[in-house]
Design a protein around this motif. Structure first.
Motif, PDB file in Angstrom:
ATOM      1  N   LEU A 223      13.988   3.919 -11.451  1.00  0.00           N
ATOM      2  CA  LEU A 223      14.207   4.134 -10.017  1.00  0.00           C
ATOM      3  C   LEU A 223      13.248   5.179  -9.467  1.00  0.00           C
ATOM      4  O   LEU A 223      12.689   5.016  -8.366  1.00  0.00           O
ATOM      5  N   GLN A 224      13.024   6.233 -10.204  1.00  0.00           N
ATOM      6  CA  GLN A 224      12.094   7.265  -9.758  1.00  0.00           C
ATOM      7  C   GLN A 224      10.672   6.716  -9.669  1.00  0.00           C
ATOM      8  O   GLN A 224       9.925   7.016  -8.727  1.00  0.00           O
ATOM      9  N   PHE A 225      10.299   5.879 -10.641  1.00  0.00           N
ATOM     10  CA  PHE A 225       8.960   5.296 -10.631  1.00  0.00           C
ATOM     11  C   PHE A 225       8.771   4.369  -9.437  1.00  0.00           C
ATOM     12  O   PHE A 225       7.724   4.394  -8.767  1.00  0.00           O
ATOM     13  N   GLN A 226       9.769   3.525  -9.153  1.00  0.00           N
ATOM     14  CA  GLN A 226       9.666   2.628  -8.007  1.00  0.00           C
ATOM     15  C   GLN A 226       9.569   3.404  -6.698  1.00  0.00           C
ATOM     16  O   GLN A 226       8.769   3.073  -5.809  1.00  0.00           O
ATOM     17  N   MET A 227      10.335   4.440  -6.551  1.00  0.00           N
ATOM     18  CA  MET A 227      10.311   5.242  -5.320  1.00  0.00           C
ATOM     19  C   MET A 227       8.964   5.940  -5.165  1.00  0.00           C
ATOM     20  O   MET A 227       8.368   5.961  -4.073  1.00  0.00           O
ATOM     21  N   GLU A 228       8.429   6.490  -6.237  1.00  0.00           N
ATOM     22  CA  GLU A 228       7.126   7.148  -6.159  1.00  0.00           C
ATOM     23  C   GLU A 228       6.016   6.151  -5.879  1.00  0.00           C
ATOM     24  O   GLU A 228       5.056   6.465  -5.150  1.00  0.00           O
ATOM     25  N   ALA A 229       6.128   4.920  -6.418  1.00  0.00           N
ATOM     26  CA  ALA A 229       5.103   3.899  -6.150  1.00  0.00           C
ATOM     27  C   ALA A 229       5.092   3.509  -4.679  1.00  0.00           C
ATOM     28  O   ALA A 229       4.020   3.334  -4.064  1.00  0.00           O
ATOM     29  N   GLN A 230       6.272   3.345  -4.074  1.00  0.00           N
ATOM     30  CA  GLN A 230       6.330   3.012  -2.649  1.00  0.00           C
ATOM     31  C   GLN A 230       5.738   4.130  -1.794  1.00  0.00           C
ATOM     32  O   GLN A 230       4.980   3.872  -0.849  1.00  0.00           O
ATOM     33  N   ILE A 231       6.057   5.373  -2.111  1.00  0.00           N
ATOM     34  CA  ILE A 231       5.514   6.493  -1.348  1.00  0.00           C
ATOM     35  C   ILE A 231       4.002   6.569  -1.508  1.00  0.00           C
ATOM     36  O   ILE A 231       3.256   6.809  -0.540  1.00  0.00           O
ATOM     37  N   GLN A 232       3.489   6.308  -2.716  1.00  0.00           N
ATOM     38  CA  GLN A 232       2.051   6.351  -2.933  1.00  0.00           C
ATOM     39  C   GLN A 232       1.338   5.248  -2.164  1.00  0.00           C
ATOM     40  O   GLN A 232       0.241   5.456  -1.627  1.00  0.00           O
ATOM     41  N   THR A 233       1.954   4.055  -2.071  1.00  0.00           N
ATOM     42  CA  THR A 233       1.349   2.949  -1.304  1.00  0.00           C
ATOM     43  C   THR A 233       1.224   3.312   0.171  1.00  0.00           C
ATOM     44  O   THR A 233       0.177   3.078   0.808  1.00  0.00           O
ATOM     45  N   ILE A 234       2.261   3.888   0.730  1.00  0.00           N
ATOM     46  CA  ILE A 234       2.217   4.292   2.142  1.00  0.00           C
ATOM     47  C   ILE A 234       1.165   5.380   2.350  1.00  0.00           C
ATOM     48  O   ILE A 234       0.421   5.380   3.349  1.00  0.00           O
ATOM     49  N   GLN A 235       1.078   6.318   1.396  1.00  0.00           N
ATOM     50  CA  GLN A 235       0.071   7.362   1.529  1.00  0.00           C
ATOM     51  C   GLN A 235      -1.337   6.785   1.500  1.00  0.00           C
ATOM     52  O   GLN A 235      -2.228   7.233   2.246  1.00  0.00           O
ATOM     53  N   LEU A 236      -1.578   5.765   0.669  1.00  0.00           N
ATOM     54  CA  LEU A 236      -2.897   5.122   0.636  1.00  0.00           C
ATOM     55  C   LEU A 236      -3.201   4.406   1.948  1.00  0.00           C
ATOM     56  O   LEU A 236      -4.336   4.450   2.457  1.00  0.00           O
ATOM     57  N   GLU A 237      -2.205   3.730   2.518  1.00  0.00           N
ATOM     58  CA  GLU A 237      -2.416   3.050   3.797  1.00  0.00           C
ATOM     59  C   GLU A 237      -2.730   4.057   4.903  1.00  0.00           C
ATOM     60  O   GLU A 237      -3.597   3.822   5.757  1.00  0.00           O
ATOM     61  N   ILE A 238      -2.045   5.181   4.909  1.00  0.00           N
ATOM     62  CA  ILE A 238      -2.326   6.216   5.903  1.00  0.00           C
ATOM     63  C   ILE A 238      -3.739   6.767   5.728  1.00  0.00           C
ATOM     64  O   ILE A 238      -4.473   6.996   6.701  1.00  0.00           O
ATOM     65  N   ALA A 239      -4.137   6.984   4.475  1.00  0.00           N
ATOM     66  CA  ALA A 239      -5.490   7.486   4.230  1.00  0.00           C
ATOM     67  C   ALA A 239      -6.541   6.489   4.708  1.00  0.00           C
ATOM     68  O   ALA A 239      -7.582   6.869   5.264  1.00  0.00           O
ATOM     69  N   LYS A 240      -6.261   5.191   4.498  1.00  0.00           N
ATOM     70  CA  LYS A 240      -7.195   4.162   4.956  1.00  0.00           C
ATOM     71  C   LYS A 240      -7.303   4.163   6.474  1.00  0.00           C
ATOM     72  O   LYS A 240      -8.401   4.082   7.047  1.00  0.00           O
ATOM     73  N   LEU A 241      -6.168   4.256   7.147  1.00  0.00           N
ATOM     74  CA  LEU A 241      -6.188   4.291   8.613  1.00  0.00           C
ATOM     75  C   LEU A 241      -6.883   5.549   9.121  1.00  0.00           C
ATOM     76  O   LEU A 241      -7.638   5.500  10.110  1.00  0.00           O
ATOM     77  N   GLU A 242      -6.658   6.672   8.468  1.00  0.00           N
ATOM     78  CA  GLU A 242      -7.342   7.891   8.893  1.00  0.00           C
ATOM     79  C   GLU A 242      -8.844   7.775   8.708  1.00  0.00           C
ATOM     80  O   GLU A 242      -9.635   8.292   9.529  1.00  0.00           O
ATOM     81  N   ALA A 243      -9.274   7.100   7.648  1.00  0.00           N
ATOM     82  CA  ALA A 243     -10.711   6.895   7.444  1.00  0.00           C
ATOM     83  C   ALA A 243     -11.296   6.012   8.545  1.00  0.00           C
ATOM     84  O   ALA A 243     -12.412   6.248   9.044  1.00  0.00           O
ATOM     85  N   GLU A 244     -10.549   4.962   8.923  1.00  0.00           N
ATOM     86  CA  GLU A 244     -11.027   4.100  10.003  1.00  0.00           C
ATOM     87  C   GLU A 244     -11.107   4.872  11.324  1.00  0.00           C
ATOM     88  O   GLU A 244     -12.040   4.700  12.118  1.00  0.00           O
TER      89      GLU A 244
END
Length: 702
Positions: free
Chosen positions: A605-626
């Protein structure tokens, strides 16, 4: 077996060895002749009465010659078994609490370790044997010492000793053996057993002593007759054949006397100048080692004279072992049902007289009934036809007997039987009542109460009967206290190295064991579960046996559920007698959501929750780069036409909107993760509270 030290000892000269063996023999004979021989006779008789052997051989022979019956109505057996049953339902619940420099965590560890030692030694069964020895033979004995057979570092071993082999100090006045001066254990051993335990040299010395005929007394050497297979104790046996006595006799066994006694000894102690605590320096430490230890921990060393236990083992004139005991006190812990100023006694001793009265009165009643049926005949000489007086004596009591006598002679007449004395039946009833009155065991406790008695009255009678046997149960609690203190002393003295023990988790329904490391050294140099430090008190309580306790708890839990108390389903299942109740209770907790997740499930459960948070953080970083890229392009194209200026601004606004949405989603995810962790923590606390409630309702729960 006596403790044998590995350190070299100075050998005694023959004169000193003989004098030591002689002193040991004199001390033994003093204790033997001051009540122990009388005790052995009474103890054997009490044991025979408990087994049902309640008639003397001479009395049986005399009654058999007279044609009288000898009945044995053993009421001692159910009486003693009732008290033994009371003891089996009141198990010891031993806990430790800190005192002075002690810690609660170490006290809890000591409590768990005592449970492990009890389970390893089958202490419930050993205690049952000691308790029965005390009730029947006046005395019961625990032997507590360190055993190195199964563990290289040693472990506590608790056994039951034969009361007939233990001799009490004749001057003892107190129940506590720590106030006595000495105690003996004696037993017969063959030369092979002596050689196995103490070495071949000691066995050879005994052989020479026997061949020279210089034994100490008739109670020291036991011979056997080679020609007829008989045994004989005493050195005088060789006088029958002075030419070559070895041809007719052989050594059978030798009495080995093991004596523990107090002597004054000069000992060194460590002293903490801050707290004032004092600990004895191990006697086998060298000067360099004890001084280094004192310098390391800033301790002072003083010398004082204290009482120490000396341990001596002899066989006739040979000293098998003689050294200071490794223990602070005697290894033997007594149980006396009744103790009166150095005079212990049990329950059977005072039941012998009423039991004999009951047997004799019942036998006399049967004899009178038998004589009523066949009281005898008066016959005129030669008056019988077809039979003689001997035939009439043999068949005179048969049913349907037909007697024919000669004409003109007097007919045979039956002798009037003796009348049953008035009140004879009441005497036997009084004897049975005397047994109940002396023992304190009523019909309610024996289960022979009349069915007309109400349940409330029956329970009241059982309670009064329990009060009558409270004295031996209180003395059992005292013995448990001394036993636990002895175990604590051995643990703090010998459980000094790091070791792993398996602790049975009583609160777990599946009875799984959990490992516990003692004296564990951390990388930082700290010691976890250091049992050698601090002082602790022993708390003795009683708890019902596990089966009876579970039945009572199950019934009470059902009653509470019926009146509306929300007792959890898994706790009710825990107190049931289902074969797989642990598995059923675990499934119920999982279905109701109260089962805490396993370690693997929590990690997933901890791994799944951290994976979801990391995915959102990557999407935010991509949008900030754009966004950064668009801002750079906007600066480069600022000089272009105004009609084209609106397109980048619209794109930037769109990206900013998406970025804001992702940030809000990230915040929501993090908030959900926090709520999930909070909910899981609440579930864990709920499950822990339920388990604590279950532990509190069980015996020995902390």
């Amino acid at each position: 077996m006596a403790y044998r030290s590995d350190k070299p000892k100075r050998r005694l000269s023959k004169e000193k060895e003989y004098q030591l063996a002689r002193d040991q023999w004199d001390a033994y004979t003093r204790a033997r002749d001051n009540g122990h021989q009388d005790y052995i006779a009474v103890a054997k008789r009490c044991d025979a009465f408990y087994r049902g052997e309640q008639w003397d051989a001479a009395d049986l022979s005399s009654l058999d010659d007279q044609g009288r019956p000898a009945l044995t109505i053993n009421t001692i057996l159910p009486t003693i078994n009732t008290v033994l049953g009371e003891q089996s339902t009141r198990r010891a619940d031993v806990t430790f609490k800190p005192r002075a420099s002690g810690q609660q965590e170490i006290a809890d560890t000591l409590t768990k370790l005592f449970m492990q030692i009890s389970d390893n030694n089958k202490l419930d069964w050993v205690e049952g044997q000691v308790f029965s020895d005390g009730l029947i033979q006046d005395r019961g004995w625990f032997d507590v010492r360190i055993d190195f057979d199964d563990h290289i570092q040693g472990e506590v071993r608790i056994t039951a000793k034969d009361p007939l082999d233990i001799l009490i100090d004749p001057d003892a006045k107190d129940y506590d053996p720590r106030t006595w001066n000495e105690i003996f254990e004696t037993r017969w051993m063959s030369l092979d057993e002596i050689e196995e335990t103490y070495g071949q040299k000691k066995a050879d010395q005994l052989r020479v002593t026997v061949e020279q005929g210089s034994a100490l007394g008739t109670d020291s050497i036991e011979y056997e007759e080679v020609r007829y297979g008989d045994t004989y104790s005493g050195v005088e046996y060789q006088q029958g054949n002075t030419t070559n006595p070895e041809e007719n006799r052989a050594l059978r066994s030798v009495r080995v006397i093991e004596r523990q006694y107090y002597r004054l000894k000069e000992c060194m102690f460590y002293i903490d100048s801050i707290t004032g605590d004092m600990r004895e320096v191990p006697y086998n430490w060298t000067k360099k080692k004890r001084e280094a230890f004192a310098d390391e921990f800033a301790l002072e060393i003083i010398t004082k004279i204290v009482r120490k236990v000396r341990w001596t083992v002899t066989a006739d004139r040979i000293v098998l072992f003689d050294d200071w005991s490794p223990y602070d006190h005697f290894t033997l812990v007594p149980f006396f049902p009744f103790w009166r100023r150095g005079r212990p006694f049990g329950m059977v001793r005072n039941l012998i007289s009423p039991q004999e009265q009951l047997n004799k009165i019942s036998s006399q009643e049967l004899h009178i009934v038998n004589t009523t049926a066949n009281s005898g005949w008066i016959v005129e000489s030669g008056s019988l036809s077809g039979m003689d007086a001997d035939d009439l004596e043999e068949h005179g009591a048969e049913t349907g007997l037909v007697l024919e006598f000669n004409r003109g002679s007097n007919p045979p007449a039956k002798i009037p039987p003796n009348q049953i004395p008035t009140g004879l039946d009441r005497i036997s009833q009084k004897a049975a009542l005397n047994i109940k009155a002396i023992s304190g065991i009523s019909d309610a406790m024996l289960g022979t109460e009349s069915p007309e008695v109400s349940g409330v009255a029956l329970q009241a009678k059982q309670s009064r009967g329990a009060m009558m046997i409270q004295v031996p149960l209180d003395n059992l609690a005292k013995t448990r206290q001394y036993l636990a203190e002895k175990v604590l002393n051995l643990v703090q003295a010998y459980y000094t190295e790091e070791r792993l023990v398996q602790i049975v988790n009583e609160s777990d329904p599946m009875k799984t064991s959990e490992p516990m490391v003692l004296n564990q050294v951390t990388p930082e140099g700290e010691i976890i579960n250091d049992l050698t430090l601090g002082e602790y008190d022993v708390v003795i309580a009683t708890s019902p046996a596990r089966d009876n306790f579970d039945e009572m708890q199950f019934a009470e839990a059902i009653q509470l559920r019926q009146v509306g108390v929300p007792i959890p389903d898994d706790i009710i299942v825990d107190y049931s007698h289902l074969a797989r109740k642990g598995e059923v209770a675990q499934r119920i907790r999982k279905m109701q959501g109260t089962e805490p997740p396993t370690e693997e499930e929590a990690q997933m459960l901890q791994f799944q929750m951290e994976a979801q948070i990391q995915t959102i953080q990557l999407e935010i970083a991509k949008l900030e780069a754009e966004v950064a890229k668009m801002q750079a392009e906007a600066q480069l194209n600022i000089s272009k036409a105004e009609e084209n200026q609106m397109d980048p601004q619209l794109k930037m606004a769109e990206i900013e909107s998406k970025l804001q949405m992702k940030r809000e989603e990230l915040a929501l995810r993090e908030k959900l993760a926090g709520l999930t962790n909070e909910q899981r923590r609440a579930q864990t606390e709920t499950a822990a509270a339920a388990k604590l409630a279950a532990i509190a309702m069980k015996p020995g729960g902390n």
